[in-house]
Design a protein around this motif. Structure first.
Motif, PDB file in Angstrom:
ATOM      1  N   PRO A 280      -4.927   3.440  -4.235  1.00 18.48           N
ATOM      2  CA  PRO A 280      -5.223   4.372  -3.127  1.00 18.48           C
ATOM      3  C   PRO A 280      -6.648   4.921  -3.148  1.00 18.48           C
ATOM      4  CG  PRO A 280      -3.086   4.865  -4.084  1.00 18.48           C
ATOM      5  CD  PRO A 280      -3.712   3.818  -4.961  1.00 18.48           C
TER       6      PRO A 280
ATOM      7  N   LYS B 226      -4.625  -2.710  -4.176  1.00 16.24           N
ATOM      8  CA  LYS B 226      -4.173  -1.646  -3.273  1.00 16.24           C
ATOM      9  C   LYS B 226      -4.138  -0.265  -3.944  1.00 16.24           C
ATOM     10  CE  LYS B 226      -1.641  -4.871  -0.364  1.00 16.24           C
ATOM     11  NZ  LYS B 226      -2.646  -5.354   0.530  1.00 16.24           N
TER      12      LYS B 226
ATOM     13  N   ARG C  88      -8.271   3.959   0.224  1.00 18.23           N
ATOM     14  CA  ARG C  88      -7.706   2.653   0.587  1.00 18.23           C
ATOM     15  C   ARG C  88      -7.620   2.514   2.112  1.00 18.23           C
ATOM     16  NH1 ARG C  88      -2.022   2.352  -1.750  1.00 18.23           N
ATOM     17  NH2 ARG C  88      -1.691   3.830  -0.067  1.00 18.23           N
TER      18      ARG C  88
ATOM     19  N   ALA D 297       0.860  -1.196   0.000  1.00 19.80           N
ATOM     20  CA  ALA D 297       0.000   0.000   0.000  1.00 19.80           C
ATOM     21  C   ALA D 297       0.893   1.243   0.000  1.00 19.80           C
ATOM     22  CB  ALA D 297      -0.926  -0.019   1.204  1.00 19.80           C
TER      23      ALA D 297
ATOM     24  N   GLU E 192      -9.352  -3.042  -4.311  1.00 21.76           N
ATOM     25  CA  GLU E 192      -8.774  -3.182  -2.973  1.00 21.76           C
ATOM     26  C   GLU E 192      -7.605  -4.162  -2.976  1.00 21.76           C
ATOM     27  OE1 GLU E 192     -12.755  -2.141  -0.307  1.00 21.76           O
ATOM     28  OE2 GLU E 192     -12.226  -4.244  -0.708  1.00 21.76           O
TER      29      GLU E 192
END
Ligand SMILES: [Zn+2]
Ligand SMILES: [Zn+2]
Length: 650
Positions: free
Chosen positions: A599, A597, A619, A540, A594
């Motif tokens: 944002p 990842k 996120r 992330a 998701e």
């Protein structure tokens, strides 16, 4: 009565008188029953020893309990013996290699017919619990060479090690219940002291690390003094496994290593390449603002360059072998792919007359270099053969050292501290015994480094004598999100290469002088740094580094046009955006965004299409969704990128 008594000094400075022949355990008992129970080993004049060994008269003795880091090493190494004890009970023909303690645990190497399976490890671990429950004492004996060979007659690995021992070396063997091992020690008093351990995995390992020798099977394990410590460590391992950059790198399609090309050579896929590109661009901006100049230098060179620099023949085994000369060159000319940039930048420096006014000259190049690392040590992006170094070489006068180091530490703080939010620490390594140049020269250099560190007001650790023979250095270390330590930037002073290449500048006195040289890398290599970033952020990445910053999700085909306009507006602001126009359900697309990842997911439904807004999912914010006017959303994202924020601004 000097023969019947001994006197030892304790860490608090007090002395204790004991009968001659008294052991560490006797000392513990003399001090108190609590200590007698808690003592693991004794540190005798700096050497850690078994509690059962007699103490020499006049020694400084510290009794180690479970609070001492060295006691943990003793525990772990002793656990390795317990492992070998269990393996020999289950597989009597297993031959025994080395069994040291390592960071966080221990291993033991065995020569067995087939590799250990997970089932084997379970059986072995169960057997180990029997060995510790039996509470066998570790009994030390000193034997002569012939006796040692007789004891280990059935194990060629041990016999080979006995032959390696010098003629005056004390040969000791340790017995715990049914198992006897050639070992220097020390160990815990008995196997019952070992309670909290776990076997982790097994892997092949060459005997003595030599790929020409036979492959052994290494079992790794961990051991701790308390159940809590063991459980916390196992949780940390699980967390580390989830963050493994090789797994996340594949999930997010960041990079690969290809069998057709070879080990340790990284393919940066488009998303990984975007991270690489952003990091380069950031670093180049930072250093260009600070008086650096970029250079680009060749990737292959005549070998004589590295003979002159001294890297050959000294480091020949870390370089790829030489290749034949180009067409039209003499037959004895050989080429090498470059393992480092230093001599190249030196040639740029030496290409013209330099004056004291020109210094410092800072030449930077984010360059690919190649090192022939042993295949067994390669590890994803963290240990590679093709390295992209963010390298620079600074040529300066001695009186400029302090100022230059001060500015270098500024870059370290900007990049590692401010931008990545890392709590880093600095180690200053000073002159070793064998060194180049005069003490006066080192005095100036070390004082410059120390003054710069002090002026920045940061604490550092002094690694007395830990410098290279050619100059002192500063190492930067930092911890990741789960507390593991990483080696980051290095700033290395060098008096040797300017000497070898006869570098000069003209001083105020109009005479030639020799400059000092600094090698420095802030990221180190992009491979290792990105590997670290993947694990630190668990994929992330902060917005400015994220390969895909925004994903636009239309709820239905009727909003496709509005979604296209949204994506175009985001793109026009310089952001990296992807329109997910697949005919999947919204939930599916959200889930996919998701997993990747991304944002920000910007959902466009009928309401948003009509109002010129987006429904934003940041996120990590779960199902929370915020409706924002499109231009407001874009403005905030641009700000988040500009400030390289580590936290979302939306
Ligand atoms: Zn041992
Ligand atoms: Zn260098």
């Amino acid at each position: 009565m000097p023969d019947t008594e001994i006197r030892v000094t304790l860490p608090d400075g007090s002395t204790k008188v004991l009968p001659a022949g008294a052991t560490g355990r006797d000392l513990a008992q003399a001090i108190g029953p609590g200590l007698a129970r808690a003592a693991i080993a004794a540190r005798v004049s700096g050497d850690v020893r078994d509690l059962t060994r007699p103490l020499p008269d006049g020694a400084a003795v510290a009794l180690l309990t479970d609070r001492d880091p060295q006691a943990l090493d003793v525990l772990r190494h002793s656990t390795a013996h317990v492992l070998a004890t269990a393996v020999r009970q289950l597989m009597p023909h297993a031959r025994i290699g080395f069994g040291p303690s390592i960071e966080d645990g221990f291993y033991y190497d065995f020569e067995v017919l087939t590799p250990f399976t997970p089932d084997d490890l379970e059986r072995i671990e169960a057997k180990m619990h029997e060995v510790t429950a039996a509470n066998h004492p570790f009994v030390r004996e000193e034997v002569d060479r012939a006796e040692a060979k007789r004891r280990f007659a059935d194990d060629p690995l041990k016999l080979e090690r006995i032959d390696d021992l010098g003629p005056n070396e004390v040969i000791s063997v340790y017995t715990d219940g049914p198992f006897v091992d050639l070992c220097r020690g020390p160990h815990v008093p008995a196997t019952g002291a070992i309670k909290h351990f776990k076997l982790l995995h097994a892997a092949g390992a060459y005997w003595r690390g030599d790929e020409r020798r036979q492959m052994l099977q290494r079992i790794y394990g961990t051991a701790w003094f308390s159940k809590d410590d063991l459980e916390a460590y196992v949780r940390r391992l699980e967390e580390a496994r989830k963050r493994d950059h090789r797994i996340i790198g594949k999930q997010l399609d960041l990079f690969s290593i290809q069998e057709d090309v070879g080990p340790g050579l990284i393919f940066w896929h488009p998303k990984g390449a975007m991270i690489n590109f952003q990091l380069r661009r950031f670093m180049e901006d930072v250093i260009l603002e600070r008086g650096y100049q970029l250079v680009y230098t060749p990737n292959v060179t005549r070998e004589q360059l590295f003979l002159r620099s001294g890297h050959l023949p000294l480091y020949a085994e870390n370089q790829f072998p030489a290749m034949a000369a180009g067409e039209g060159e003499a037959e004895d000319v050989r080429y090498r792919v470059k393992p480092m940039n230093c001599p190249m930048h030196i040639l740029v420096y030496a290409s013209q007359q330099r004056s004291y006014r020109d210094l410092p000259i800072r030449l930077a190049e984010i360059a690919n270099v190649y090192r022939n690392e042993r295949s067994g040590t390669l590890h994803g992006m963290l240990r590679v053969r093709g390295l992209s170094m963010d390298d620079a070489h600074i040529f300066l006068r001695e009186d400029q050292i302090e100022e230059e180091i001060f500015h270098l530490l500024d870059i370290v703080e900007l990049v590692l501290g401010k931008t990545f939010g890392l709590a880093y620490r600095l180690d200053l390594a000073t002159r070793p015994e064998k060194k180049l140049g005069t003490d006066a020269m080192w005095e100036v250099a070390e004082r410059g480094l120390e003054q710069a560190l002090k002026r920045r007001g940061i604490s550092y650790r002094l690694d007395q004598g830990g410098g290279a023979f050619y100059g002192p250095k500063i190492d930067v270390k930092f911890n990741d999100a789960i507390g593991r330590e990483w080696q980051g930037a290095t700033i290395q002073l060098d008096y040797e290469l300017p000497e070898r290449f006869q570098l000069e500048y003209t001083g105020t006195d109009n005479k030639p002088h020799r400059p000092v040289m600094i090698h420095r890398a802030i990221y180190g290599t992009l491979e290792r740094f990105v590997g670290f970033l993947i694990e630190h952020f668990a994929g992330a990445f902060p917005l400015w580094l994220s390969p895909e910053q925004v994903r636009v999700l239309p709820i239905a085909d009727t909003q496709l046009e509005a979604a296209r306009r949204t994506a175009a507006a985001v793109r026009a602001a310089g952001l990296r955006v992807h329109l997910d126009d697949r005919s999947e359900t919204l939930n599916y697309k959200i889930r996919d965004g998701e997993i990747q990842k991304v944002p920000y997911l910007a959902v466009v439904g009928q309401r948003e299409a009509e109002a010129g807004t987006v429904a934003v999912r940041a996120r990590g914010a779960g199902k929370k969704q915020e409706i924002l006017p499109l231009d407001d959303f874009v403005r905030r994202l641009v700000e988040e990128v500009r400030t390289r924020s580590l936290t979302p601004l939306v």
